[in-house]
Scaffold this motif. Structure first.
Motif, PDB file in Angstrom:
ATOM      1  N   CYS A 211      17.025  24.857 -17.468  1.00 17.87           N
ATOM      2  CA  CYS A 211      15.936  25.003 -18.441  1.00 17.87           C
ATOM      3  C   CYS A 211      14.560  24.845 -17.792  1.00 17.87           C
ATOM      4  O   CYS A 211      13.534  24.901 -18.483  1.00 17.87           O
ATOM      5  N   HIS A 214      11.900  27.569 -18.560  1.00 20.73           N
ATOM      6  CA  HIS A 214      11.421  27.845 -19.917  1.00 20.73           C
ATOM      7  C   HIS A 214       9.941  28.211 -19.941  1.00 20.73           C
ATOM      8  O   HIS A 214       9.534  29.178 -20.586  1.00 20.73           O
ATOM      9  N   GLY A 228      11.057  22.778 -21.291  1.00 22.04           N
ATOM     10  CA  GLY A 228      12.020  22.654 -20.204  1.00 22.04           C
ATOM     11  C   GLY A 228      11.869  21.400 -19.386  1.00 22.04           C
ATOM     12  O   GLY A 228      12.854  20.882 -18.834  1.00 22.04           O
ATOM     13  N   GLU A 230      11.546  18.534 -20.373  1.00 24.67           N
ATOM     14  CA  GLU A 230      12.220  17.420 -21.038  1.00 24.67           C
ATOM     15  C   GLU A 230      13.739  17.534 -20.957  1.00 24.67           C
ATOM     16  O   GLU A 230      14.461  16.722 -21.527  1.00 24.67           O
ATOM     17  N   ALA A 231      14.240  18.547 -20.261  1.00 27.60           N
ATOM     18  CA  ALA A 231      15.678  18.790 -20.222  1.00 27.60           C
ATOM     19  C   ALA A 231      16.417  17.685 -19.478  1.00 27.60           C
ATOM     20  O   ALA A 231      15.880  17.056 -18.555  1.00 27.60           O
ATOM     21  N   THR A 244      18.230  20.151 -24.136  1.00 29.83           N
ATOM     22  CA  THR A 244      16.778  20.158 -24.220  1.00 29.83           C
ATOM     23  C   THR A 244      16.385  19.773 -25.639  1.00 29.83           C
ATOM     24  O   THR A 244      16.817  20.418 -26.602  1.00 29.83           O
ATOM     25  N   ASN A 279      18.728  18.557 -30.327  1.00 29.63           N
ATOM     26  CA  ASN A 279      18.819  19.196 -29.019  1.00 29.63           C
ATOM     27  C   ASN A 279      19.700  20.433 -29.106  1.00 29.63           C
ATOM     28  O   ASN A 279      20.621  20.484 -29.920  1.00 29.63           O
TER      29      ASN A 279
END
Length: 398
Positions: A211, A214, A228, A230-231, A244, A279
């Motif tokens: 991710c 993103h 992304g 924060e994935a 995510t 998520n």
């Protein structure tokens, strides 16, 4: 210019090192691994023929006589449901003179070869062989369809072509508790998008699974809602699971007052926790597929190698069985399918360009971000599968 054999040897030597140290350097595979025909042949035998390949869902053959055909590594196979309720996977080749028996999907009372009209039961037994009565020692019992080794996990059907793989389900036991609340056994396949032959290697598709991209590639489709950066990821031996979270300020509320990610197409499942409602998940069971999973619907994306640098891809649209009772069900499934096509249309030219770059000979091994734990694991996993004999020999010599 080096010979292909020298290049292959060097590539495998690099990969053996990555297998031995667990890819401690957080590197991609050598670029040669994505386009070398000799590496491709090793992958066919050591990964795809020897491993477990997702071919679809058990619900696709729910009724007696229903069948789904596939072609894996050039081998025609068929998954069908017998009159006894059992699911079976057969080689889709007549035992007489090798004609493909069934095409596409459908439902049959018996399987009739279109060439010489040999007839097989849904259990694979030969029922009729016209004009074979004068053969000196013809025995119908020796002409049953070849049964292939298969396993079912969470409703997904896998086949093992060489018949020698250890059972799949125990390998995924540590993944099961993480997704148990979705009750995937009771989801159904409602559509399939056939993407045909795609001009990039199956491992390029795996690499695209993070991710991290993103912000660059999916600013509206994903990044605006699912940043992304924060994935997160967790890694098993034969699987990875990525997630995510939706931005907190964009969360919506269910009818019962629980937070849920925005953009659900159908009614979110009951019984999910806050994490699962807010998520989306990407679940990779190596080597050939991933599940994209929201609280309300999902995708099974199947990718199989065709040749070095070329693959075949299809996406099965999945929903909980209860979703079919919703008043706007068909419209929302169409909207979700359109969403898949939208982000796939964003990914496709990038993957194509990456494959072209890999084939120039100018690419080098790349360092990976902490957001690319999936890529690190795939590079290690592929390296281990292709170089296990080399790695074992090196360890024995120490």
């Amino acid at each position: 210019m080096q010979s292909p054999r020298t290049t292959t040897s060097q590539t495998l030597e690099t990969m053996a090192g990555m297998a031995a140290d667990g890819n401690a350097g957080w590197r991609t595979l050598p670029p040669d691994a994505y386009c070398n025909p000799e590496i491709h042949e090793l992958e066919r035998e050591r990964i795809f023929r020897a491993g477990w390949i997702a071919i679809g869902r058990a619900d696709q053959v729910a009724e007696a006589g229903s069948y789904v055909t596939r072609e894996i590594l050039g081998e025609p196979i068929v998954m069908l449901r017998g009159n006894d309720g059992a699911l079976r996977v057969f080689s889709n080749i007549c035992r007489h003179r090798w004609m493909k028996l069934l095409e596409g999907t459908g439902r049959k009372a018996v399987i009739t070869c279109p060439y010489h009209a040999w007839v097989y039961g849904l259990d694979g037994a030969l029922r009729r062989a016209p004009d074979m009565d004068q053969h000196p020692d013809f025995d119908p019992a020796t002409c049953a369809l070849e049964t292939l080794n298969y396993d079912i996990w969470q409703g997904f059907v896998y086949v093992n072509l060489d018949g020698k793989a250890d059972p799949l389900v125990p390998r995924l036991a540590d993944l099961d508790p993480r997704i148990a609340a979705y009750d995937l056994d009771n989801w159904v396949t409602v559509d399939t998008v056939d993407c045909g032959i795609i001009p990039w290697d199956w491992k390029v598709m795996q690499d695209n699974g993070e991710c991290y991209h993103h912000a660059g590639l999916h600013p509206q489709t994903f990044q605006d809602v699912f940043p992304g950066e924060e994935a997160g990821a967790v890694v098993g031996e034969d699987w990875t699971m990525l997630w995510t979270p939706a931005r907190q300020e964009l969360l919506e509320t269910t009818a019962s007052g629980e937070p849920v990610m925005p953009g659900c197409f159908l009614k979110p499942l009951e019984g999910l926790d806050d994490f699962q409602r807010t998520n989306f998940l990407l679940i990779y069971v190596l080597p050939n597929f991933f599940i994209y999973l929201q609280p309300d619907c999902g995708l099974l994306i199947r990718v199989e190698p065709v040749e070095a640098g070329r693959s075949r891809m299809a996406a099965d649209i999945l929903v909980p069985a209860s979703a079919r009772e919703l008043p706007n069900y068909a419209e929302q499934v169409a909207a979700f399918t359109a969403f898949f096509n939208r982000f796939n249309d964003e990914d496709s030219p990038i993957n194509t360009a990456i494959q072209k770059a890999l084939e120039t000979g100018r690419a080098g091994q790349a360092p990976l971000s902490h957001l690319e734990a999936h890529n690190r694991h795939v590079a290690w996993w592929v390296s281990r599968k292709l170089t296990q004999d080399r790695t074992s020999a090196a360890l024995a010599a120490e």
